[in-house]
Scaffold this motif. Structure first.
Motif, PDB file in Angstrom:
ATOM      1  N   GLU A 204      13.341  21.202 -44.451  1.00 30.25           N
ATOM      2  CA  GLU A 204      12.205  20.568 -43.412  1.00 30.25           C
ATOM      3  C   GLU A 204      12.109  21.477 -42.415  1.00 30.25           C
ATOM      4  O   GLU A 204      10.967  21.707 -41.793  1.00 30.25           O
ATOM      5  CB  GLU A 204      12.826  19.233 -42.706  1.00 30.25           C
ATOM      6  CG  GLU A 204      14.167  19.346 -41.875  1.00 30.25           C
ATOM      7  CD  GLU A 204      15.338  19.621 -42.698  1.00 30.25           C
ATOM      8  OE1 GLU A 204      15.412  19.382 -43.724  1.00 30.25           O
ATOM      9  OE2 GLU A 204      16.398  19.908 -41.960  1.00 30.25           O
ATOM     10  N   LEU A 205      12.973  22.471 -42.198  1.00 28.13           N
ATOM     11  CA  LEU A 205      12.502  23.601 -41.192  1.00 28.13           C
ATOM     12  C   LEU A 205      11.406  24.721 -41.606  1.00 28.13           C
ATOM     13  O   LEU A 205      11.020  25.274 -40.696  1.00 28.13           O
ATOM     14  CB  LEU A 205      13.720  24.624 -41.063  1.00 28.13           C
ATOM     15  CG  LEU A 205      15.195  23.877 -40.179  1.00 28.13           C
ATOM     16  CD1 LEU A 205      16.203  24.956 -40.289  1.00 28.13           C
ATOM     17  CD2 LEU A 205      14.404  23.511 -38.864  1.00 28.13           C
ATOM     18  N   PHE A 206      10.963  24.519 -42.794  1.00 28.93           N
ATOM     19  CA  PHE A 206       9.767  25.527 -42.970  1.00 28.93           C
ATOM     20  C   PHE A 206       8.626  24.857 -42.062  1.00 28.93           C
ATOM     21  O   PHE A 206       7.643  25.838 -42.189  1.00 28.93           O
ATOM     22  CB  PHE A 206       9.426  25.254 -44.633  1.00 28.93           C
ATOM     23  CG  PHE A 206       8.536  26.150 -45.107  1.00 28.93           C
ATOM     24  CD1 PHE A 206       8.872  27.405 -45.484  1.00 28.93           C
ATOM     25  CD2 PHE A 206       7.176  25.915 -45.581  1.00 28.93           C
ATOM     26  CE1 PHE A 206       8.233  28.384 -45.843  1.00 28.93           C
ATOM     27  CE2 PHE A 206       6.143  26.993 -45.904  1.00 28.93           C
ATOM     28  CZ  PHE A 206       6.892  28.248 -45.909  1.00 28.93           C
ATOM     29  N   SER A 207       8.461  23.681 -41.674  1.00 29.17           N
ATOM     30  CA  SER A 207       7.347  23.215 -41.139  1.00 29.17           C
ATOM     31  C   SER A 207       7.450  24.061 -39.568  1.00 29.17           C
ATOM     32  O   SER A 207       6.251  24.324 -39.089  1.00 29.17           O
ATOM     33  CB  SER A 207       7.481  21.911 -40.449  1.00 29.17           C
ATOM     34  OG  SER A 207       8.760  21.775 -39.737  1.00 29.17           O
ATOM     35  N   VAL A 208       8.772  24.737 -39.365  1.00 26.64           N
ATOM     36  CA  VAL A 208       8.557  25.403 -38.146  1.00 26.64           C
ATOM     37  C   VAL A 208       7.868  26.965 -38.219  1.00 26.64           C
ATOM     38  O   VAL A 208       7.242  27.304 -37.462  1.00 26.64           O
ATOM     39  CB  VAL A 208      10.114  25.739 -37.564  1.00 26.64           C
ATOM     40  CG1 VAL A 208      10.079  26.847 -36.431  1.00 26.64           C
ATOM     41  CG2 VAL A 208      10.868  24.443 -37.381  1.00 26.64           C
ATOM     42  N   ILE A 209       8.191  27.427 -39.522  1.00 19.00           N
ATOM     43  CA  ILE A 209       7.542  28.347 -39.771  1.00 19.00           C
ATOM     44  C   ILE A 209       6.138  28.436 -39.947  1.00 19.00           C
ATOM     45  O   ILE A 209       5.242  29.201 -39.548  1.00 19.00           O
ATOM     46  CB  ILE A 209       7.864  29.185 -41.474  1.00 19.00           C
ATOM     47  CG1 ILE A 209       9.450  29.382 -41.221  1.00 19.00           C
ATOM     48  CG2 ILE A 209       7.416  30.026 -41.893  1.00 19.00           C
ATOM     49  CD1 ILE A 209       9.849  30.766 -40.502  1.00 19.00           C
ATOM     50  N   VAL A 210       5.590  27.133 -40.467  1.00 15.21           N
ATOM     51  CA  VAL A 210       4.049  27.012 -40.731  1.00 15.21           C
ATOM     52  C   VAL A 210       3.508  26.853 -39.226  1.00 15.21           C
ATOM     53  O   VAL A 210       2.462  27.463 -39.217  1.00 15.21           O
ATOM     54  CB  VAL A 210       3.947  25.849 -41.375  1.00 15.21           C
ATOM     55  CG1 VAL A 210       2.375  25.272 -41.691  1.00 15.21           C
ATOM     56  CG2 VAL A 210       4.560  25.598 -42.927  1.00 15.21           C
ATOM     57  N   GLU A 211       4.300  26.226 -38.281  1.00 18.59           N
ATOM     58  CA  GLU A 211       3.796  26.119 -37.049  1.00 18.59           C
ATOM     59  C   GLU A 211       3.705  27.636 -36.318  1.00 18.59           C
ATOM     60  O   GLU A 211       2.566  27.464 -35.485  1.00 18.59           O
ATOM     61  CB  GLU A 211       4.557  25.131 -36.231  1.00 18.59           C
ATOM     62  CG  GLU A 211       3.952  24.472 -35.093  1.00 18.59           C
ATOM     63  CD  GLU A 211       4.986  23.453 -34.720  1.00 18.59           C
ATOM     64  OE1 GLU A 211       5.296  23.450 -33.240  1.00 18.59           O
ATOM     65  OE2 GLU A 211       5.515  22.592 -35.451  1.00 18.59           O
TER      66      GLU A 211
END
Lengths: 190, 151
Positions: free
Chosen positions: A20-27
């Protein structure tokens, strides 16, 4: 909490299973990459698809990322490849051949281009002027202009993204500026 | 713009959550890296073998052998040198994605590989590897294609 962590720490956690931390990268990267892609492919409608491909590919290939390297350069490299693929597919690509290696700027050694203070296209304040003529320039020159003027990356980082020697980055940037200058002068004359 | 950002973030997270996209395992990249290294080593060994072979042939051919076979003897090194350039180019191409290769202009890398291959070949010839091999695999060394068969 994760906003305080470095990219490399987040990547390690993603690899360990905290997907779920991939969303931090996307952001963190979507604005930067979206801006870069729009300018590079010069197509606002298709840019979101290319951007999505960049993030999808980044996730799929995340275990190939070397944590001793810069994640910024790594993800820009993926974006670079996706943009080239898009341009090739749409026959808008004007640039280099087999993996960039047979391009004359990459093949022959050059001295790193020195910046000249009297060069009117040198300063980063000239972004607007550069942007105006971006779409009239070959993709290989357009890309270095985007990375230098808009993404404000160093020669070293640009070299890692494009996988060419630092001297080649300098030569391409100098030629790109010369092309912009010619276009500006041509317009002034008209 | 805000709407676009949210959409992309959500789309990616959905793809991850539904397992539509999966991380490629690290072993895949390790294997790929090993393949590149193996291909580079193979190309290098092959280049050293043919280049040292040319040195060996040139050293062993006696003066009286020149004559009708002269043309072929003259051509052989040229072909081998062309092949050497080709192999050095292939090695450069294979390894170009690595920083220690792409940070130099390709011409420098090709010349570097040619010099290393030539240097190692001179060493191999000096160690008389082909002189020993010629007794072990005479069928290869006595072939007519090499212009002057060594008995």
């Amino acid at each position: 909490m994760n906003y305080m962590n470095s990219d490399n720490e987040i990547i390690e956690k993603i690899i360990r299973g905290e997907k779920e931390l991939f969303s931090v990268i996307v952001e963190r990267y979507e604005l930067k990459l979206s801006r870069y892609i729009k300018r590079f492919i010069w197509d606002v409608d298709d840019a979101p698809d290319v951007l999505q491909n960049v993030f999808t590919r980044s996730y799929v290939y995340i275990k190939s990322f070397d944590k001793n390297q810069s994640f910024n350069a790594w993800i820009y490299r993926i974006a670079h490849n996706e943009c080239i693929n898009f341009l090739k597919k749409n026959k808008k690509f004007s640039g280099y051949s087999i993996g960039d290696i047979l391009d004359i700027d990459t093949f022959i050694p050059f001295l790193t281009a020195k910046e000249k203070s009297d060069d009117t296209t040198n300063s980063r304040e000239n972004k607007e002027a550069v942007e105006k003529y971006l779409n009239q320039i070959d993709s290989k020159y357009r890309e270095v202009l985007i990375l230098y003027f808009f993404e404000e990356l160093s020669y070293e980082e640009m070299s890692r993204i494009l996988q060419v020697p630092v001297s080649t980055v300098g030569v391409r940037l100098r030629r790109a500026k010369e092309k912009i200058k010619v276009l500006m002068e041509r317009e002034i004359k008209i | 713009m805000q709407e676009l950002e949210i959409t992309i973030e959500k789309k990616i997270q959905d793809l991850i959550d539904t397992n539509k996209i999966k991380m490629i395992p690290r072993s895949h990249f390790v294997l790929k890296g090993m393949l590149v290294i193996s291909a580079t080593i193979f190309a290098f060994v092959f280049a050293v073998f043919i280049f040292s072979f040319v040195l060996f042939r040139t050293r062993l051919v006696p003066p009286h052998a020149f004559g009708e076979v002269m043309f072929r003897l003259d051509m052989l090194p040229l072909i081998m040198i062309a092949l050497l350039f080709f192999i050095a180019g292939i090695i450069t191409l294979i390894s170009h994605k690595y920083q220690f290769v792409y940070k130099f202009p390709a011409l420098i890398t090709v010349i570097f590989f040619i010099l290393v291959i030539s240097g190692v070949s001179v060493l191999v010839d000096g160690m008389q590897m082909h002189d020993r091999l010629r007794h072990k695999i005479p069928t290869f060394y006595n072939r007519e294609i090499f212009a002057y068969p060594i008995r």
